[in-house]
Design an enzyme around this catalytic site. Structure first.
Site, PDB file in Angstrom:
ATOM      1  N   GLU A 153      47.218  39.754  48.839  1.00  0.00           N
ATOM      2  CA  GLU A 153      45.899  40.400  48.857  1.00  0.00           C
ATOM      3  C   GLU A 153      44.903  39.388  49.402  1.00  0.00           C
ATOM      4  O   GLU A 153      44.586  38.404  48.724  1.00  0.00           O
ATOM      5  CB  GLU A 153      45.516  40.817  47.432  1.00  0.00           C
ATOM      6  CG  GLU A 153      44.192  41.541  47.366  1.00  0.00           C
ATOM      7  CD  GLU A 153      43.706  41.761  45.931  1.00  0.00           C
ATOM      8  OE1 GLU A 153      44.092  40.990  45.028  1.00  0.00           O
ATOM      9  OE2 GLU A 153      42.912  42.693  45.741  1.00  0.00           O
ATOM     10  N   GLU A 191      42.648  46.845  35.442  1.00  0.00           N
ATOM     11  CA  GLU A 191      42.430  47.311  36.820  1.00  0.00           C
ATOM     12  C   GLU A 191      42.619  46.101  37.718  1.00  0.00           C
ATOM     13  O   GLU A 191      41.830  45.160  37.646  1.00  0.00           O
ATOM     14  CB  GLU A 191      41.014  47.876  36.992  1.00  0.00           C
ATOM     15  CG  GLU A 191      40.736  49.145  36.210  1.00  0.00           C
ATOM     16  CD  GLU A 191      41.609  50.316  36.608  1.00  0.00           C
ATOM     17  OE1 GLU A 191      42.275  50.258  37.668  1.00  0.00           O
ATOM     18  OE2 GLU A 191      41.653  51.278  35.833  1.00  0.00           O
ATOM     19  N   SER A 195      42.345  39.895  38.843  1.00  0.00           N
ATOM     20  CA  SER A 195      43.606  39.639  39.537  1.00  0.00           C
ATOM     21  C   SER A 195      44.804  39.972  38.650  1.00  0.00           C
ATOM     22  O   SER A 195      44.710  39.957  37.419  1.00  0.00           O
ATOM     23  CB  SER A 195      43.663  38.168  39.938  1.00  0.00           C
ATOM     24  OG  SER A 195      43.612  37.371  38.773  1.00  0.00           O
ATOM     25  N   GLY A 207      45.527  39.458  34.647  1.00  0.00           N
ATOM     26  CA  GLY A 207      45.857  40.690  33.914  1.00  0.00           C
ATOM     27  C   GLY A 207      47.091  40.499  33.054  1.00  0.00           C
ATOM     28  O   GLY A 207      47.139  40.882  31.879  1.00  0.00           O
ATOM     29  N   CYS A 219      38.821  45.629  45.917  1.00  0.00           N
ATOM     30  CA  CYS A 219      40.229  45.910  45.598  1.00  0.00           C
ATOM     31  C   CYS A 219      40.784  47.062  46.431  1.00  0.00           C
ATOM     32  O   CYS A 219      41.989  47.183  46.592  1.00  0.00           O
ATOM     33  CB  CYS A 219      40.375  46.201  44.121  1.00  0.00           C
ATOM     34  SG  CYS A 219      39.217  47.438  43.555  1.00  0.00           S
ATOM     35  N   LYS A 247      32.179  39.782  29.075  1.00  0.00           N
ATOM     36  CA  LYS A 247      32.147  38.481  29.740  1.00  0.00           C
ATOM     37  C   LYS A 247      32.133  38.718  31.246  1.00  0.00           C
ATOM     38  O   LYS A 247      33.158  39.062  31.838  1.00  0.00           O
ATOM     39  CB  LYS A 247      33.351  37.612  29.382  1.00  0.00           C
ATOM     40  CG  LYS A 247      33.130  36.174  29.888  1.00  0.00           C
ATOM     41  CD  LYS A 247      34.385  35.380  30.007  1.00  0.00           C
ATOM     42  CE  LYS A 247      35.117  35.536  31.311  1.00  0.00           C
ATOM     43  NZ  LYS A 247      34.350  35.148  32.504  1.00  0.00           N
TER      44      LYS A 247
HETATM   45  P1  NAD Z   1      40.041  36.907  38.339  1.00  0.00           P
HETATM   46  O1  NAD Z   1      41.248  37.533  37.762  1.00  0.00           O
HETATM   47  O2  NAD Z   1      40.130  35.524  38.827  1.00  0.00           O
HETATM   48  O3  NAD Z   1      38.850  36.905  37.257  1.00  0.00           O
HETATM   49  C1  NAD Z   1      38.442  38.069  36.608  1.00  0.00           C
HETATM   50  C2  NAD Z   1      37.867  37.699  35.265  1.00  0.00           C
HETATM   51  O4  NAD Z   1      38.885  37.103  34.474  1.00  0.00           O
HETATM   52  C3  NAD Z   1      36.711  36.692  35.322  1.00  0.00           C
HETATM   53  O5  NAD Z   1      35.738  37.069  34.387  1.00  0.00           O
HETATM   54  C4  NAD Z   1      37.383  35.399  34.917  1.00  0.00           C
HETATM   55  O6  NAD Z   1      36.507  34.488  34.282  1.00  0.00           O
HETATM   56  C5  NAD Z   1      38.438  35.874  33.939  1.00  0.00           C
HETATM   57  N1  NAD Z   1      39.576  34.953  33.811  1.00  0.00           N
HETATM   58  C6  NAD Z   1      40.068  34.118  34.772  1.00  0.00           C
HETATM   59  N2  NAD Z   1      41.115  33.420  34.265  1.00  0.00           N
HETATM   60  C7  NAD Z   1      41.284  33.824  32.979  1.00  0.00           C
HETATM   61  C8  NAD Z   1      42.194  33.480  31.947  1.00  0.00           C
HETATM   62  N3  NAD Z   1      43.157  32.568  32.131  1.00  0.00           N
HETATM   63  N4  NAD Z   1      42.079  34.105  30.745  1.00  0.00           N
HETATM   64  C9  NAD Z   1      41.108  35.029  30.537  1.00  0.00           C
HETATM   65  N5  NAD Z   1      40.216  35.378  31.467  1.00  0.00           N
HETATM   66  C10 NAD Z   1      40.299  34.796  32.691  1.00  0.00           C
HETATM   67  O7  NAD Z   1      39.535  37.933  39.465  1.00  0.00           O
HETATM   68  P2  NAD Z   1      38.262  37.806  40.393  1.00  0.00           P
HETATM   69  O8  NAD Z   1      38.523  36.704  41.359  1.00  0.00           O
HETATM   70  O9  NAD Z   1      37.019  37.778  39.605  1.00  0.00           O
HETATM   71  O10 NAD Z   1      38.306  39.220  41.146  1.00  0.00           O
HETATM   72  C11 NAD Z   1      39.170  39.454  42.189  1.00  0.00           C
HETATM   73  C12 NAD Z   1      40.343  40.309  41.769  1.00  0.00           C
HETATM   74  O11 NAD Z   1      39.892  41.463  41.068  1.00  0.00           O
HETATM   75  C13 NAD Z   1      41.105  40.845  42.963  1.00  0.00           C
HETATM   76  O12 NAD Z   1      42.485  40.755  42.726  1.00  0.00           O
HETATM   77  C14 NAD Z   1      40.667  42.299  43.024  1.00  0.00           C
HETATM   78  O13 NAD Z   1      41.553  43.145  43.677  1.00  0.00           O
HETATM   79  C15 NAD Z   1      40.503  42.621  41.588  1.00  0.00           C
HETATM   80  N6  NAD Z   1      39.623  43.791  41.415  1.00  0.00           N
HETATM   81  C16 NAD Z   1      40.176  44.965  41.017  1.00  0.00           C
HETATM   82  C17 NAD Z   1      39.385  46.103  40.854  1.00  0.00           C
HETATM   83  C18 NAD Z   1      39.973  47.392  40.380  1.00  0.00           C
HETATM   84  O14 NAD Z   1      39.220  48.232  39.920  1.00  0.00           O
HETATM   85  N7  NAD Z   1      41.264  47.603  40.453  1.00  0.00           N
HETATM   86  C19 NAD Z   1      38.014  46.016  41.116  1.00  0.00           C
HETATM   87  C20 NAD Z   1      37.479  44.805  41.523  1.00  0.00           C
HETATM   88  C21 NAD Z   1      38.298  43.686  41.656  1.00  0.00           C
END
Ligand code: NAD
Length: 517
Positions: A397, A261, A239, A243, A297, A185
């Site tokens: 962050e 991650e 995020s 997670g 990140c 997804k």
């Molecule tokens: P996000 O957590 O908002 O979304 C990530 C994914 O989760 C999306 O596909 C979203 O649709 C899904 N999601 C959102 N709410 C959900 C829920 N309640 N249940 C299930 N799935 C859900 O993150 P984002 O805004 O897409 O990305 C930014 C974050 O990702 C930042 O915190 C960044 O640091 C982190 N990030 C980490 C890495 C790493 O490798 N450590 C790499 C890139 C981004």
């Protein structure tokens, strides 16, 4: 403007077919989602997300493909398919980069030069590794056996939007190489390159049902995947808040393995006593802090200067401002662009609010690009100083093009600034004295520590975070292959072979039971 890219965009939006399964794209039965171009704020089109019934159907298709075919059993075949897929990804770099540029605001040139080769490189890396990856053979007096590495089964992958195609590659390449079926997804803010990639996978020979893509939002499709009883492992990048939700979903459903991650708040430490070329360091900091508009990140959102020499600090600050001034902000498709927009209006407004709050509480603005485009989601590259700890920027962050200068007197204080954070993903230390650099590597506790230049390592090195930046498993390196495999012990009892000697070492004797007793 890329004609091939524009054509790919047109084809992907035609007929509202945002669910890829069984080798074809079909129409989602859920609500329609508008895709907005972050650079202009204009709608690109719309795709309907998958309904919960479709999530079930797609997971069932993945399970059937995993269980029935030879995919899981034939490593050399998978290796050959992944190699073909890598070639196709390279051949279609322009379309992929275009899709990520118009939908997620990624800088086109950067995607062509870095993100797309990262994906094809990943596919080739695991294509190699899987042909060399064998289990362990063991034997003892009771029998013999081996520890096999078997695929986990059906893997769910929920992705972020900041590196749409690269993050996809980090998950898909090792999961497929290990012999799994995968249900992906992508983020609702960056769906198109995943759908395009799925078409390439079929062309390369990935069997129908082995790679599936679900368009959809987090609380709908993402949650349905997290709670699904027939997904064996779930890999997530995003995020911390979401997670944690995935850990709960797992506990409430089938205890699927969850790999997370998460976010970061990386520090870029400059050990002034061992840092000479401030211009070079400043240019590196600018890339580390403002690349992908700081939506990374590992973005260096804190620049930690170690030392009490005001003159040297002033020289470094001037060098940083001069380097930041060189950033060309603008259209992600333009060749000269270094920094594009942020992902959506919500992100733009939050980043702006955080900067304003920090300034209202005493932070000073060292640099902010005077002009950014007005239409769309733009934030100026910004350097702040004296950000108060009790502000959002002081503890959170930012995930935007904002970095802050932090001054500390001692190396120990710099180490605390890294280690006392809940995040522990990555950091950079600039220290030209190798003996001292070794000290830093012993002290700083993060998943990736870059020395003398910002880096996330390579495809061959594991990537992931300590503390609240990650949970179980790693992306990249042989470690990622492990994350998509289970260890299965096969033990062949000696009793099934030739008759076993009861008292090994003693000469065989004959006679009645009583005589032998
Ligand atoms: P996000 O957590 O908002 O979304 C990530 C994914 O989760 C999306 O596909 C979203 O649709 C899904 N999601 C959102 N709410 C959900 C829920 N309640 N249940 C299930 N799935 C859900 O993150 P984002 O805004 O897409 O990305 C930014 C974050 O990702 C930042 O915190 C960044 O640091 C982190 N990030 C980490 C890495 C790493 O490798 N450590 C790499 C890139 C981004």
């Amino acid at each position: 403007m890329s004609e091939k890219g524009a054509q790919a965009l047109k084809e992907l939006l035609e007929g509202d077919r945002g669910v890829f399964t069984a080798g074809e794209r079909i129409t989602g039965q859920g609500p329609s989602v508008e895709l907005i171009c972050p650079a202009t704020g204009e709608a690109l089109g719309s795709l309907s997300e998958a309904s919960s019934e479709q999530v079930d159907t797609v997971v069932a298709a993945a399970r059937a493909a995993f269980s029935s075919g030879t995919w899981a059993q034939d490593g050399p075949h998978r290796s050959a398919v992944l190699r073909r897929l890598a070639d196709l990804v390279d051949a279609h770099a322009e379309e992929i980069a275009y899709l990520d540029a118009v939908e997620a605001g990624k800088v086109f040139v950067g995607s062509v030069e870095e993100d797309v080769p990262d994906v094809s490189g990943n596919l080739r890396f695991y294509a190699d590794l899987i042909t060399q990856s064998e289990g362990r053979f063991l034997q003892d007096a009771t029998g013999w056996g081996w520890v096999r590495k078997v695929p986990v089964g059906v893997v769910g992958a929920v992705l972020p939007w900041n590196y749409p195609i690269a993050m996809l590659g980090w998950k898909v390449a090792p999961a497929l190489a290990a012999g799994n079926a995968i249900v992906l997804k992508p983020s609702e803010d960056s769906t198109l390159s995943a759908l395009f990639f799925a078409g390439l996978a079929t062309e390369a020979g990935v069997p129908d049902g082995i790679l599936n893509v679900l368009t959809g939002g987090g609380p709908s499709v993402g949650q349905a995947m997290g709670l699904h009883p027939d997904i064996d492992a779930l890999t997530f990048t995003g995020s911390g808040e979401v997670g944690r939700a995935f850990l709960e979903y797992s506990a409430r459903s089938n205890l699927k393995k969850v790999s997370l991650e998460l976010g970061g708040r990386a520090g870029y430490i400059i050990d002034e006593e061992h840092a000479s070329d401030f211009e070079g360091i400043a240019a590196d900091v600018v890339g580390a802090a403002f690349g992908t508009s700081g939506q990374n990140c590992t973005a260096s959102s804190r620049v930690i200067f170690v030392g009490d020499n005001d003159e040297r600090f002033g020289q470094f600050r001037d060098a940083l401002v001069a380097a930041a001034r060189e950033i060309t902000v603008g259209d992600p498709l333009a060749e000269e662009t270094v920094m594009g927009p942020v992902i959506n209006a919500e992100a733009r407004d939050r980043i702006t609010r955080w900067v304003e709050e920090a300034v209202s509480k005493g932070a000073s603005v060292v640099f902010a690009t005077p002009e950014v485009p007005q239409q769309g989601n733009w934030c100026p590259p910004t350097v702040l100083q004296d950000v108060p700890a009790d502000s959002e920027l002081g503890r959170g962050e930012v995930f935007g093009p904002v970095t802050q200068l932090v001054r500390v007197s001692s190396r120990e204080e710099a180490v605390s600034a890294i280690n006392d954070e809940p995040y522990g993903l990555a950091s950079t230390v600039w220290c030209e004295d190798l003996k001292q650099a070794k000290w830093w590597t012993d002290q700083v506790r993060v998943g990736t520590l870059a020395i003398n230049g910002y880096s996330e390592g390579t495809i061959a090195t594991p990537f992931g975070g300590l503390r609240q930046s990650g949970f179980w498993g790693r992306d990249n390196g042989p470690e990622a292959l492990d994350a998509y495999q289970e260890a299965m012990t096969v033990w062949v009892a000696q009793g099934l072979g030739p008759p076993r000697e009861v008292n090994p070492g003693q000469e065989a004797r004959s006679g009645t039971r009583e005589e032998l007793a």
